[in-house]
Design an enzyme around this catalytic site. Sequence first.
Site, PDB file in Angstrom:
ATOM      1  N   ASP A  11       8.806  -1.587   7.361  1.00  0.00           N
ATOM      2  CA  ASP A  11       9.087  -1.796   5.942  1.00  0.00           C
ATOM      3  C   ASP A  11      10.157  -2.879   5.847  1.00  0.00           C
ATOM      4  O   ASP A  11      11.301  -2.673   6.273  1.00  0.00           O
ATOM      5  CB  ASP A  11       9.572  -0.497   5.294  1.00  0.00           C
ATOM      6  CG  ASP A  11       9.503  -0.546   3.774  1.00  0.00           C
ATOM      7  OD1 ASP A  11       9.220  -1.628   3.230  1.00  0.00           O
ATOM      8  OD2 ASP A  11       9.723   0.497   3.138  1.00  0.00           O
ATOM      9  N   ASP A 105       4.810  -6.116   2.212  1.00  0.00           N
ATOM     10  CA  ASP A 105       6.001  -5.915   3.044  1.00  0.00           C
ATOM     11  C   ASP A 105       5.984  -4.624   3.849  1.00  0.00           C
ATOM     12  O   ASP A 105       7.018  -4.213   4.367  1.00  0.00           O
ATOM     13  CB  ASP A 105       7.253  -5.933   2.156  1.00  0.00           C
ATOM     14  CG  ASP A 105       7.241  -4.823   1.112  1.00  0.00           C
ATOM     15  OD1 ASP A 105       6.152  -4.326   0.794  1.00  0.00           O
ATOM     16  OD2 ASP A 105       8.319  -4.471   0.608  1.00  0.00           O
ATOM     17  N   GLU A 106       4.832  -3.999   3.998  1.00  0.00           N
ATOM     18  CA  GLU A 106       4.802  -2.667   4.621  1.00  0.00           C
ATOM     19  C   GLU A 106       3.486  -2.469   5.359  1.00  0.00           C
ATOM     20  O   GLU A 106       2.424  -2.836   4.863  1.00  0.00           O
ATOM     21  CB  GLU A 106       4.970  -1.607   3.535  1.00  0.00           C
ATOM     22  CG  GLU A 106       5.092  -0.192   4.016  1.00  0.00           C
ATOM     23  CD  GLU A 106       5.254   0.776   2.860  1.00  0.00           C
ATOM     24  OE1 GLU A 106       5.402   1.980   3.136  1.00  0.00           O
ATOM     25  OE2 GLU A 106       5.211   0.356   1.685  1.00  0.00           O
TER      26      GLU A 106
END
Length: 493
Positions: A11, A105-106
């Site tokens: 993350d 983003d993960e």
Amino acid sequence: MRAAPTILHLDMDAFYASVEQASKPSLRGKAVIVGGLGPRGVVATASYEARRFGVHSAMPMAQARRLCPNGAYLIPRFSLYREVSDVVMALLRELSPLVEPLSLDEAFVDLEAGGTAFDSETARATGERLRADIRAATGLSGSVGLAGSKMLAKVASEEAKPAGLLLIEPGTERELLAPMSVRTLPGVGPATGEHLRRAGIHTVGELAEAGEDELVRMLGRSHGVGLYRMALGLDDRPVVAERDAKSVSVEDTFDVDLHDRVRIRGEVQRLADRCVQRLRGSGHSGRTIVLKVRRYDFSTLTRSETLRGPTDDPAVVREAAARLLEGVDTTGGVRLLGVGVTGLADYTQEDLFAQSLAAEADGDGETAAAGAAGDGAGPGPEGSEPGGTAVAVGGGSEARTAPDQAPAPGTVPGAPGEAEPAPERRWPAGSDVRHAVYGPGWVQGSGVGRVTVRFEQPGSPPGRVRTFRVDDPDLEPSDPLPLVGDAGADAPY
């Protein structure tokens, strides 16, 4: 559950805000809030410095400004975020063929499938190497969680924030989870959390002690059984490399409610064209066209029309969206419009325009209507009120905001070819510019015929601020500069 912590969850830390801080040296260490800047905007991401003031994602921008009046408020730059995300995802795919992206983003990674880790020692070494590689390639930090299941890996990365790594050894799951809030578990939102609180259940340990039968009684079989298993740290879900997109959609929230029917039609046509651009960009076509209208009183209506086959023809989507709009009462004003395409496929059907008209004529065209007095119906992310544009691609897409896109200069929306004086150039805060004399910079603010620009770039010292007329011929919009490269490969972020 695995016997080794070989599932990794990455993350990126305050991703949008961190990208802005990395590209704007004067903002490093400062409170940065990214989101829609209009009266109805919401926060997309806040830097950790801003979070100390109580600012968080999905908060109304007006409230964020009250909590953090001295923060830097910027529009999102999704083209740059996607470029940085592509770099990060490429690093993950070097570790394993099984990478499951959840958003820009993960992502989850199955290290065992890639042969890069098989026990705690090798998993930790891989996680630390990944964090270093991300820092070197992007200048940004990410938090890593390692565990024997997806749920625990995600819990671990959250506990490791910011810029940390946490490995949960198999066999220690219940001990680690027990003191945590029930809201830590996936699927426990505000409503479920409040229901459990009223029953005297506040922690994961208390949830496990309540027992499966009690949780089933309180929450129903599916939810109760699932939560009980998670409270015990049990999760057998595999990492899935491909997640099929379910829809492509775009939507705009307007600073002022729209009342002019011609303007509303023009906005729907513009949204249809942008939706098709995203549809083609994802390599898909779609069979069902969806129109979303949120009215002045927040009631949200959706209308849909299903064609006889999938299409990526903008004329087809425009015509279908226009037909759907005719069945919507916009009296009183419209605050949000959206156009989406569902029923995705990787091929197109020829002559769908004629087919859609025939379907309408003979009754084969399927039209579904639904109304709800709340957010989240229809295309686009649930509850998005960005003060600009929200874009959704696929199922479970993240909420994303972007600046309003004005109609082409010299035209009236919905009335092609009717000329009017060219509007004043808009310079949204945070957007990239380049000056013929001073080089690259970014807009700090604009108003009363002036625009203020700070001239700096990734890797440079904090730059100087200069003010120009909004119509200065030497000042032009620019593409974002890379965070790491010629501009600042050796700069600390």
